[in-house]
Design a protein around this motif. Structure first.
Motif, PDB file in Angstrom:
ATOM      1  N   VAL A 122      83.369  -8.834-100.518  1.00 47.66           N
ATOM      2  CA  VAL A 122      82.749  -8.584 -99.222  1.00 47.66           C
ATOM      3  C   VAL A 122      81.248  -8.458 -99.420  1.00 47.66           C
ATOM      4  O   VAL A 122      80.780  -8.153-100.517  1.00 47.66           O
ATOM      5  N   LYS A 123      80.490  -8.714 -98.355  1.00 51.91           N
ATOM      6  CA  LYS A 123      79.023  -8.606 -98.411  1.00 51.91           C
ATOM      7  C   LYS A 123      78.545  -7.655 -97.337  1.00 51.91           C
ATOM      8  O   LYS A 123      79.074  -7.632 -96.233  1.00 51.91           O
ATOM      9  N   ASP A 124      77.505  -6.882 -97.692  1.00 53.25           N
ATOM     10  CA  ASP A 124      76.897  -6.005 -96.692  1.00 53.25           C
ATOM     11  C   ASP A 124      75.809  -6.772 -95.950  1.00 53.25           C
ATOM     12  O   ASP A 124      75.632  -7.981 -96.165  1.00 53.25           O
ATOM     13  N   GLU A 125      75.061  -6.078 -95.079  1.00 53.41           N
ATOM     14  CA  GLU A 125      74.053  -6.746 -94.242  1.00 53.41           C
ATOM     15  C   GLU A 125      72.888  -7.320 -95.043  1.00 53.41           C
ATOM     16  O   GLU A 125      72.162  -8.171 -94.553  1.00 53.41           O
TER      17      GLU A 125
ATOM     18  N   ALA B 135      77.014  -8.420-102.602  1.00 51.04           N
ATOM     19  CA  ALA B 135      78.468  -8.594-102.697  1.00 51.04           C
ATOM     20  C   ALA B 135      79.112  -7.412-103.419  1.00 51.04           C
ATOM     21  O   ALA B 135      78.511  -6.794-104.300  1.00 51.04           O
ATOM     22  N   TYR B 136      80.339  -7.104-103.024  1.00 49.61           N
ATOM     23  CA  TYR B 136      81.124  -6.022-103.612  1.00 49.61           C
ATOM     24  C   TYR B 136      82.533  -6.530-103.893  1.00 49.61           C
ATOM     25  O   TYR B 136      83.099  -7.272-103.096  1.00 49.61           O
TER      26      TYR B 136
ATOM     27  N   ASP C 162      86.437  -5.868-103.925  1.00 46.68           N
ATOM     28  CA  ASP C 162      87.373  -4.991-103.240  1.00 46.68           C
ATOM     29  C   ASP C 162      88.280  -4.355-104.286  1.00 46.68           C
ATOM     30  O   ASP C 162      88.302  -4.774-105.440  1.00 46.68           O
TER      31      ASP C 162
ATOM     32  N   ASP D 158      85.302  -6.248 -88.027  1.00 45.29           N
ATOM     33  CA  ASP D 158      84.182  -5.904 -88.891  1.00 45.29           C
ATOM     34  C   ASP D 158      84.672  -5.317 -90.217  1.00 45.29           C
ATOM     35  O   ASP D 158      84.235  -5.724 -91.287  1.00 45.29           O
ATOM     36  N   TYR D 159      85.599  -4.368 -90.161  1.00 44.69           N
ATOM     37  CA  TYR D 159      86.124  -3.764 -91.401  1.00 44.69           C
ATOM     38  C   TYR D 159      86.979  -4.756 -92.186  1.00 44.69           C
ATOM     39  O   TYR D 159      87.011  -4.700 -93.410  1.00 44.69           O
TER      40      TYR D 159
ATOM     41  N   ARG E  76      86.316  -7.852 -92.452  1.00 47.63           N
ATOM     42  CA  ARG E  76      85.353  -8.771 -93.063  1.00 47.63           C
ATOM     43  C   ARG E  76      84.440  -8.076 -94.077  1.00 47.63           C
ATOM     44  O   ARG E  76      84.165  -8.624 -95.139  1.00 47.63           O
ATOM     45  N   THR E  77      83.970  -6.854 -93.765  1.00 49.22           N
ATOM     46  CA  THR E  77      82.937  -6.227 -94.600  1.00 49.22           C
ATOM     47  C   THR E  77      83.361  -4.903 -95.226  1.00 49.22           C
ATOM     48  O   THR E  77      82.546  -4.242 -95.856  1.00 49.22           O
TER      49      THR E  77
ATOM     50  N   HIS F 219      82.806   0.822 -95.382  1.00 51.31           N
ATOM     51  CA  HIS F 219      81.712  -0.109 -95.639  1.00 51.31           C
ATOM     52  C   HIS F 219      81.089   0.369 -96.950  1.00 51.31           C
ATOM     53  O   HIS F 219      80.776   1.554 -97.073  1.00 51.31           O
TER      54      HIS F 219
END
Length: 183
Positions: free
Chosen positions: A76-79, A83-84, A86, A118-119, A121-122, A146
């Motif tokens: 996942v990517k933040d704003e 990248a992180y 999971d 949103d959750y 996806r991110t 997040h």
């Protein structure tokens, strides 16, 4: 001499006036451009282990929780574009004799019905921890968050004495450190 004194007074007055005169100010404002930091390599959370001894319906139980970053899951990517990885969480509950009472591997998808787009996806599966044994049920607190924020969706996971699992959104966040304070 009088002319020299007058000339000197005029010269001193001229120097004094020029020293006190205000310099012309510019309307230019100098700022530095913000340099955007390029995202680093994908971030992994630390592995986490929790072992808890408890009883359920008079039987001794041991609850094992193991969280690990999982390369097979979508990142996942933040704003900012960071990248992180999971996480996957393994929950294993054994009886006093060592036999397996309950075992399940959780991912973020396990909690899909509690997440918005949103959750999904991110967000990442951040944790699952033993909460308490109460009324013939083992309670666990799970969270999808997040990354690197305090924003999360709390979920209760309940295992009954027959090994049946149920889940629900946790709407009563525990803000006390002692259960006796709630009464």
């Amino acid at each position: 001499m009088k002319k020299t004194t007058i000339a000197m007074c005029i010269a001193i007055a001229a120097i004094g006036m020029s020293a006190c005169s205000e310099k012309k100010k510019s309307d230019n404002i100098i700022t530095h451009k913000e340099v955007k930091k390029a995202p680093s390599a994908p971030i992994r959370m630390q592995e986490y282990n929790q072992t808890t001894e408890t009883s359920l319906g008079g039987s001794e139980m041991t609850c094992f929780v193991h969280r690990t970053p999982d390369d097979s899951l979508a990142k996942v990517k933040d704003e900012t574009g960071q990248a992180y990885f999971d996480n996957a969480i393994e929950l294993k509950i054994t009886r006093g004799d060592g036999s397996v009472f309950f075992q399940k591997r959780f991912t973020k998808a396990s909690f899909n019905s509690f997440l918005d787009d949103d959750y999904r996806r991110t967000g990442i599966l951040e944790g699952l921890v033993f909460d308490k044994a109460e009324g013939g049920v083992l309670r666990f607190a799970a969270s999808v968050s997040h990354p690197n924020t305090d924003e999360y969706i709390p979920i209760l996971v309940k295992i009954d004495r027959k090994g049946n699992m149920s889940m629900e959104r946790d709407v009563n966040l525990d803000t006390t450190s002692n259960d006796d304070d709630e009464e």
